[in-house]
Design a protein around this motif. Structure first.
Motif, PDB file in Angstrom:
ATOM      1  N   HIS A 155      18.561 -31.590  22.108  1.00 25.51           N
ATOM      2  CA  HIS A 155      17.801 -32.269  23.176  1.00 25.51           C
ATOM      3  C   HIS A 155      16.385 -32.649  22.755  1.00 25.51           C
ATOM      4  CE1 HIS A 155      21.141 -31.068  25.653  1.00 25.51           C
ATOM      5  NE2 HIS A 155      20.854 -29.777  25.522  1.00 25.51           N
ATOM      6  N   ALA A 156      16.111 -32.681  21.456  1.00 26.74           N
ATOM      7  CA  ALA A 156      14.765 -33.013  20.980  1.00 26.74           C
ATOM      8  C   ALA A 156      14.616 -34.516  20.778  1.00 26.74           C
ATOM      9  CB  ALA A 156      14.471 -32.287  19.678  1.00 26.74           C
ATOM     10  N   VAL A 157      13.398 -34.994  20.901  1.00 31.23           N
ATOM     11  CA  VAL A 157      13.050 -36.380  20.602  1.00 31.23           C
ATOM     12  C   VAL A 157      12.335 -36.397  19.262  1.00 31.23           C
ATOM     13  CG1 VAL A 157      11.665 -38.378  21.285  1.00 31.23           C
ATOM     14  CG2 VAL A 157      12.891 -37.054  23.020  1.00 31.23           C
ATOM     15  N   GLY A 158      12.839 -37.214  18.329  1.00 29.84           N
ATOM     16  CA  GLY A 158      12.246 -37.286  17.005  1.00 29.84           C
ATOM     17  C   GLY A 158      11.327 -38.491  16.859  1.00 29.84           C
ATOM     18  N   GLY A 159      10.361 -38.377  15.949  1.00 32.46           N
ATOM     19  CA  GLY A 159       9.458 -39.476  15.692  1.00 32.46           C
ATOM     20  C   GLY A 159       8.517 -39.141  14.560  1.00 32.46           C
ATOM     21  N   GLN A 160       7.515 -39.975  14.361  1.00 29.22           N
ATOM     22  CA  GLN A 160       6.529 -39.774  13.317  1.00 29.22           C
ATOM     23  C   GLN A 160       5.198 -39.332  13.900  1.00 29.22           C
ATOM     24  OE1 GLN A 160       6.367 -43.426  10.965  1.00 29.22           O
ATOM     25  NE2 GLN A 160       7.315 -42.323   9.258  1.00 29.22           N
ATOM     26  N   VAL A 161       4.542 -38.419  13.197  1.00 27.43           N
ATOM     27  CA  VAL A 161       3.217 -37.976  13.614  1.00 27.43           C
ATOM     28  C   VAL A 161       2.245 -39.143  13.455  1.00 27.43           C
ATOM     29  CG1 VAL A 161       1.320 -36.375  13.176  1.00 27.43           C
ATOM     30  CG2 VAL A 161       3.701 -35.598  12.942  1.00 27.43           C
ATOM     31  N   HIS A 162       1.622 -39.520  14.554  1.00 25.76           N
ATOM     32  CA  HIS A 162       0.681 -40.646  14.543  1.00 25.76           C
ATOM     33  C   HIS A 162      -0.766 -40.177  14.400  1.00 25.76           C
ATOM     34  CE1 HIS A 162      -1.020 -44.553  15.502  1.00 25.76           C
ATOM     35  NE2 HIS A 162      -1.746 -43.993  16.457  1.00 25.76           N
ATOM     36  N   ALA A 163      -1.086 -39.039  15.043  1.00 26.61           N
ATOM     37  CA  ALA A 163      -2.464 -38.531  14.993  1.00 26.61           C
ATOM     38  C   ALA A 163      -2.478 -37.049  15.321  1.00 26.61           C
ATOM     39  CB  ALA A 163      -3.351 -39.290  15.972  1.00 26.61           C
ATOM     40  N   VAL A 164      -3.457 -36.343  14.754  1.00 32.74           N
ATOM     41  CA  VAL A 164      -3.718 -34.939  15.080  1.00 32.74           C
ATOM     42  C   VAL A 164      -5.201 -34.826  15.409  1.00 32.74           C
ATOM     43  CG1 VAL A 164      -3.641 -32.552  14.311  1.00 32.74           C
ATOM     44  CG2 VAL A 164      -1.889 -34.164  13.524  1.00 32.74           C
ATOM     45  N   GLU A 165      -5.513 -34.513  16.678  1.00 35.76           N
ATOM     46  CA  GLU A 165      -6.900 -34.417  17.122  1.00 35.76           C
ATOM     47  C   GLU A 165      -7.283 -32.952  17.324  1.00 35.76           C
ATOM     48  OE1 GLU A 165      -7.862 -37.054  20.425  1.00 35.76           O
ATOM     49  OE2 GLU A 165      -5.978 -38.122  20.028  1.00 35.76           O
ATOM     50  N   ASN A 166      -8.385 -32.553  16.729  1.00 32.51           N
ATOM     51  CA  ASN A 166      -8.864 -31.183  16.842  1.00 32.51           C
ATOM     52  C   ASN A 166      -9.552 -30.981  18.181  1.00 32.51           C
ATOM     53  OD1 ASN A 166     -10.455 -28.759  16.583  1.00 32.51           O
ATOM     54  ND2 ASN A 166     -10.068 -28.857  14.387  1.00 32.51           N
ATOM     55  N   LEU A 167      -9.061 -30.018  18.975  1.00 33.52           N
ATOM     56  CA  LEU A 167      -9.651 -29.700  20.274  1.00 33.52           C
ATOM     57  C   LEU A 167     -10.405 -28.376  20.243  1.00 33.52           C
ATOM     58  CD1 LEU A 167      -6.595 -30.609  22.566  1.00 33.52           C
ATOM     59  CD2 LEU A 167      -8.483 -32.098  21.865  1.00 33.52           C
ATOM     60  N   GLY A 168     -10.604 -27.832  19.043  1.00 32.81           N
ATOM     61  CA  GLY A 168     -11.241 -26.527  18.926  1.00 32.81           C
ATOM     62  C   GLY A 168     -10.194 -25.484  18.604  1.00 32.81           C
ATOM     63  N   ALA A 169      -9.828 -24.678  19.616  1.00 33.23           N
ATOM     64  CA  ALA A 169      -8.797 -23.652  19.409  1.00 33.23           C
ATOM     65  C   ALA A 169      -7.398 -24.250  19.413  1.00 33.23           C
ATOM     66  CB  ALA A 169      -8.906 -22.583  20.492  1.00 33.23           C
ATOM     67  N   GLN A 170      -7.256 -25.491  19.830  1.00 32.09           N
ATOM     68  CA  GLN A 170      -5.963 -26.170  19.877  1.00 32.09           C
ATOM     69  C   GLN A 170      -6.077 -27.552  19.251  1.00 32.09           C
ATOM     70  OE1 GLN A 170      -5.543 -25.818  24.217  1.00 32.09           O
ATOM     71  NE2 GLN A 170      -3.773 -24.491  23.881  1.00 32.09           N
ATOM     72  N   ASN A 171      -4.937 -28.218  19.135  1.00 30.05           N
ATOM     73  CA  ASN A 171      -4.887 -29.573  18.606  1.00 30.05           C
ATOM     74  C   ASN A 171      -3.999 -30.437  19.490  1.00 30.05           C
ATOM     75  OD1 ASN A 171      -6.123 -29.561  15.600  1.00 30.05           O
ATOM     76  ND2 ASN A 171      -5.109 -27.600  16.020  1.00 30.05           N
TER      77      ASN A 171
END
Length: 362
Positions: free
Chosen positions: A294-310
């Motif tokens: 049941h997963a949706v696959g794709g390509q990582v477009h961006a990773v934004e740093n939110l501090g303790a999370q992304n």
């Protein structure tokens, strides 16, 4: 003293026929801290000004403390208002600004000064009574405006974007101060904001508005977890909800080349072939470097740093999906990954009306 506020069929129509407020039915409880939330131009400030008596009501009724105030003058309503720009008199010192409403009412000067000093002490302004507004910080000016509003002991306190003129750090401090003050006063309070984080943090209940109408009324938890429609779902939250089109197939949602399990709680029959919009907040999306059911696959477009999370953004065909993830083992931009969506956090909306028909964590 404090008071309930009840509006029935309230309309504010301008001479050009535009309705700033369009048929609002709303009850605000005694002592409640209530937020009017929505985008610019949705009618929230017009509704606040209608309660204050600064806008005439075209249709419907307004009761404050059980008394019909539909056509009453502002001074007869037992309300006090804090304006967005604070509206302090620049030529008056803090003491005279706080005491000004009492001066208008003809209260003796000595009594005015005592009342101003008492109120100032409550709001940590005692050392600033002789200063002019131009000598104060934004946070101090806000407190003077609040002091002026509460010095008359109003039944209802109205606040128009009370934190919008403060910088980010001061806004967080003022948020805590404002909530503590409201609790200590116990006064029925209504505040307008376009900042959903502010409304979620401060309010006992929230009315979400759009185009002069109320879309939903509920506690912050209800608004966040069980949005009444797509508009509320997309407007509320630190990150926009992932919303995608799909079709009901054999008890699942056929979408994005996979089958998304339906949530257990439904309010409507969901026949095969029914067109829906399904959504999950990024905070609840799970990601994996490997394909799963049941997963949706794709390509990582961006990773934004939110501090303790992304904030991980994935593109799948023409769609963009987001997930809030931890700091460990983040995928690189351009790599393949898969998102899965917890059944208990999935919301389903009717495609045409946008109304919630399934899901919603209680």
């Amino acid at each position: 003293m404090t008071a309930t506020i009840v509006m029935e069929g309230l309309v504010k129509q301008y001479p050009n026929g535009v309705r700033g407020v369009d048929g609002v039915d709303l009850s605000i409880a005694e002592g409640e801290f209530f937020a009017l939330l929505g985008p610019s131009g949705c009618g929230k400030t017009t509704l606040l000004r209608s309660i204050a008596g600064l806008e005439s009501i075209t249709e419907g009724t307004l009761h404050i403390g059980g008394v019909d105030m539909t056509g009453a003058e502002p001074g007869q309503r037992g309300v006090a208002m804090v304006f967005q720009d604070y509206a302090l008199f620049p030529h008056m010192n803090v003491s005279d600004n706080i005491a000004y409403p009492l001066r208008v009412r003809g209260v003796a000067k000595a009594r005015r000064r005592r009342a101003a000093a008492d109120t100032a002490s409550r709001l940590s302004l005692a050392e600033l009574l002789e200063r002019k507004p131009g000598q104060l910080s934004g946070g101090q000016q806000q407190r003077v405006a609040l002091a002026r509003a509460i010095t008359t002991k109003p039944d209802v306190l109205l606040l128009d974007e009370p934190l919008s003129n403060l910088d980010a750090r001061l806004r967080l401090e003022a948020r805590t101060f404002l909530k503590d003050l409201q609790r200590s006063l116990g006064v029925t309070s209504v505040f307008v904001t376009h900042d959903q984080a502010e409304a979620l943090a401060l309010a006992d209940r929230i009315a979400v508005m759009r185009d002069g109408r109320i879309q939903q009324v509920g506690t912050p938890r209800e608004i966040f977890h069980r949005p009444a429609n797509e508009f509320v779902a997309s407007f509320i939250g630190s990150h926009p909800m992932n919303l995608n089109r799909g079709v009901i197939r054999e008890g699942t949602i056929e979408s994005m080349e996979t089958r998304i399990p339906l949530p257990e709680s439904t309010t409507h029959e969901l026949p095969d072939g029914m067109r829906v919009t399904w959504g999950v907040r990024p905070e609840y999306v799970e990601w994996s470097a490997d394909a799963t059911a049941h997963a949706v696959g794709g390509q990582v477009h961006a990773v934004e740093n939110l501090g303790a999370q992304n904030l991980l953004t994935m593109r799948s065909g023409e769609s963009r999906l987001q997930a809030v993830v931890g700091e460990d083992a983040l995928p690189e931009r351009g790599r393949r990954c898969w998102f899965t969506f917890p059944r208990s956090r999935t919301l389903v909306f009717e495609a045409d009306s946008g109304e919630l028909i399934a899901g919603g964590h209680r």
